[in-house]
Design a protein around this motif. Sequence first.
Motif, PDB file in Angstrom:
ATOM      1  N   PRO A  98       0.797  -1.228   0.000  1.00 25.60           N
ATOM      2  CA  PRO A  98       0.000   0.000   0.000  1.00 25.60           C
ATOM      3  C   PRO A  98       0.833   1.284   0.000  1.00 25.60           C
ATOM      4  O   PRO A  98       0.360   2.321  -0.448  1.00 25.60           O
ATOM      5  N   ALA A  99       2.058   1.214   0.477  1.00 24.53           N
ATOM      6  CA  ALA A  99       2.916   2.410   0.493  1.00 24.53           C
ATOM      7  C   ALA A  99       3.404   2.767  -0.905  1.00 24.53           C
ATOM      8  O   ALA A  99       3.613   3.940  -1.206  1.00 24.53           O
ATOM      9  N   THR A 100       3.589   1.770  -1.758  1.00 23.29           N
ATOM     10  CA  THR A 100       4.114   2.030  -3.097  1.00 23.29           C
ATOM     11  C   THR A 100       3.054   1.909  -4.193  1.00 23.29           C
ATOM     12  O   THR A 100       3.250   2.413  -5.294  1.00 23.29           O
ATOM     13  N   ASN A 101       1.940   1.249  -3.899  1.00 23.25           N
ATOM     14  CA  ASN A 101       0.829   1.143  -4.849  1.00 23.25           C
ATOM     15  C   ASN A 101      -0.475   1.359  -4.075  1.00 23.25           C
ATOM     16  O   ASN A 101      -1.247   0.421  -3.865  1.00 23.25           O
ATOM     17  N   PRO A 102      -0.708   2.607  -3.620  1.00 28.76           N
ATOM     18  CA  PRO A 102      -1.884   2.875  -2.784  1.00 28.76           C
ATOM     19  C   PRO A 102      -3.198   2.647  -3.532  1.00 28.76           C
ATOM     20  O   PRO A 102      -3.289   2.862  -4.743  1.00 28.76           O
ATOM     21  N   MET A 103      -4.184   2.174  -2.795  1.00 29.02           N
ATOM     22  CA  MET A 103      -5.504   1.947  -3.381  1.00 29.02           C
ATOM     23  C   MET A 103      -6.180   3.290  -3.641  1.00 29.02           C
ATOM     24  O   MET A 103      -6.288   4.103  -2.722  1.00 29.02           O
ATOM     25  N   PRO A 104      -6.645   3.550  -4.860  1.00 28.97           N
ATOM     26  CA  PRO A 104      -7.318   4.814  -5.160  1.00 28.97           C
ATOM     27  C   PRO A 104      -8.815   4.762  -4.830  1.00 28.97           C
ATOM     28  O   PRO A 104      -9.655   5.265  -5.567  1.00 28.97           O
ATOM     29  N   PHE A 105      -9.137   4.122  -3.725  1.00 26.51           N
ATOM     30  CA  PHE A 105     -10.524   3.991  -3.274  1.00 26.51           C
ATOM     31  C   PHE A 105     -10.505   3.720  -1.780  1.00 26.51           C
ATOM     32  O   PHE A 105      -9.457   3.444  -1.194  1.00 26.51           O
ATOM     33  N   ASP A 106     -11.668   3.789  -1.161  1.00 22.74           N
ATOM     34  CA  ASP A 106     -11.816   3.552   0.267  1.00 22.74           C
ATOM     35  C   ASP A 106     -11.962   2.051   0.501  1.00 22.74           C
ATOM     36  O   ASP A 106     -13.032   1.478   0.284  1.00 22.74           O
ATOM     37  N   GLY A 107     -10.893   1.410   0.934  1.00 22.38           N
ATOM     38  CA  GLY A 107     -10.903  -0.029   1.153  1.00 22.38           C
ATOM     39  C   GLY A 107     -11.904  -0.487   2.201  1.00 22.38           C
ATOM     40  O   GLY A 107     -12.328  -1.643   2.190  1.00 22.38           O
ATOM     41  N   ALA A 108     -12.322   0.410   3.094  1.00 25.57           N
ATOM     42  CA  ALA A 108     -13.298   0.040   4.116  1.00 25.57           C
ATOM     43  C   ALA A 108     -14.672  -0.249   3.509  1.00 25.57           C
ATOM     44  O   ALA A 108     -15.488  -0.940   4.120  1.00 25.57           O
ATOM     45  N   ARG A 109     -14.927   0.271   2.302  1.00 28.08           N
ATOM     46  CA  ARG A 109     -16.216   0.031   1.647  1.00 28.08           C
ATOM     47  C   ARG A 109     -16.151  -1.050   0.573  1.00 28.08           C
ATOM     48  O   ARG A 109     -17.115  -1.291  -0.137  1.00 28.08           O
ATOM     49  N   LEU A 110     -15.017  -1.717   0.458  1.00 31.13           N
ATOM     50  CA  LEU A 110     -14.875  -2.834  -0.468  1.00 31.13           C
ATOM     51  C   LEU A 110     -15.577  -4.047   0.135  1.00 31.13           C
ATOM     52  O   LEU A 110     -15.416  -4.338   1.322  1.00 31.13           O
ATOM     53  N   ILE A 111     -16.376  -4.730  -0.673  1.00 33.55           N
ATOM     54  CA  ILE A 111     -16.960  -5.982  -0.198  1.00 33.55           C
ATOM     55  C   ILE A 111     -16.375  -7.112  -1.037  1.00 33.55           C
ATOM     56  O   ILE A 111     -16.066  -6.939  -2.212  1.00 33.55           O
ATOM     57  N   TYR A 112     -16.185  -8.248  -0.405  1.00 33.73           N
ATOM     58  CA  TYR A 112     -15.549  -9.358  -1.102  1.00 33.73           C
ATOM     59  C   TYR A 112     -15.985 -10.680  -0.489  1.00 33.73           C
ATOM     60  O   TYR A 112     -16.530 -10.731   0.614  1.00 33.73           O
ATOM     61  N   GLY A 113     -15.731 -11.732  -1.206  1.00 38.87           N
ATOM     62  CA  GLY A 113     -16.010 -13.070  -0.702  1.00 38.87           C
ATOM     63  C   GLY A 113     -15.431 -14.105  -1.634  1.00 38.87           C
ATOM     64  O   GLY A 113     -15.103 -13.813  -2.791  1.00 38.87           O
ATOM     65  N   GLY A 114     -15.287 -15.313  -1.120  1.00 38.28           N
ATOM     66  CA  GLY A 114     -14.814 -16.434  -1.905  1.00 38.28           C
ATOM     67  C   GLY A 114     -15.987 -17.329  -2.281  1.00 38.28           C
ATOM     68  O   GLY A 114     -16.890 -17.554  -1.474  1.00 38.28           O
TER      69      GLY A 114
END
Length: 123
Positions: A98-114
């Motif tokens: 994340p320090a060298t390729n920061p996410m250009p979005f709010d990761g707290a609002r990302l939803i995911y699942g397997g």
Amino acid sequence: MSYIDGFVIAVPTAQKQAFIDHAKKADSFFIEQGALRVVECWGDDVPDGTLTDFRRAVQAKDDESVVFSWVEWPDKETRDRVGAQMHDLSTADDRINPATNPMPFDGARLIYGGFSPVFTLTA
């Protein structure tokens, strides 16, 4: 059978190219770690629902677009192995650091699942 990680993200619309650049770097890492395919989709027809919808799921604001993505793994074991190593690997690989390729979005609002596929139909 393959295994799928699915993601839905709200990304500032003005940051579309920054998101693509970020994804190209990070996604190449997943391919090297054994992913079969990574697909990043920028929403262009994401309607408001009556009870719920993609926009509400990620609390997208008016100036944000919804991104739907998935990673296809050869199996759950490969996905779990890579997932278990992510923290250690993130400091060693700039593509997922994340320090060298920061996410250009709010990761707290990302939803995911397997997800385990139960049916596949191809042309």
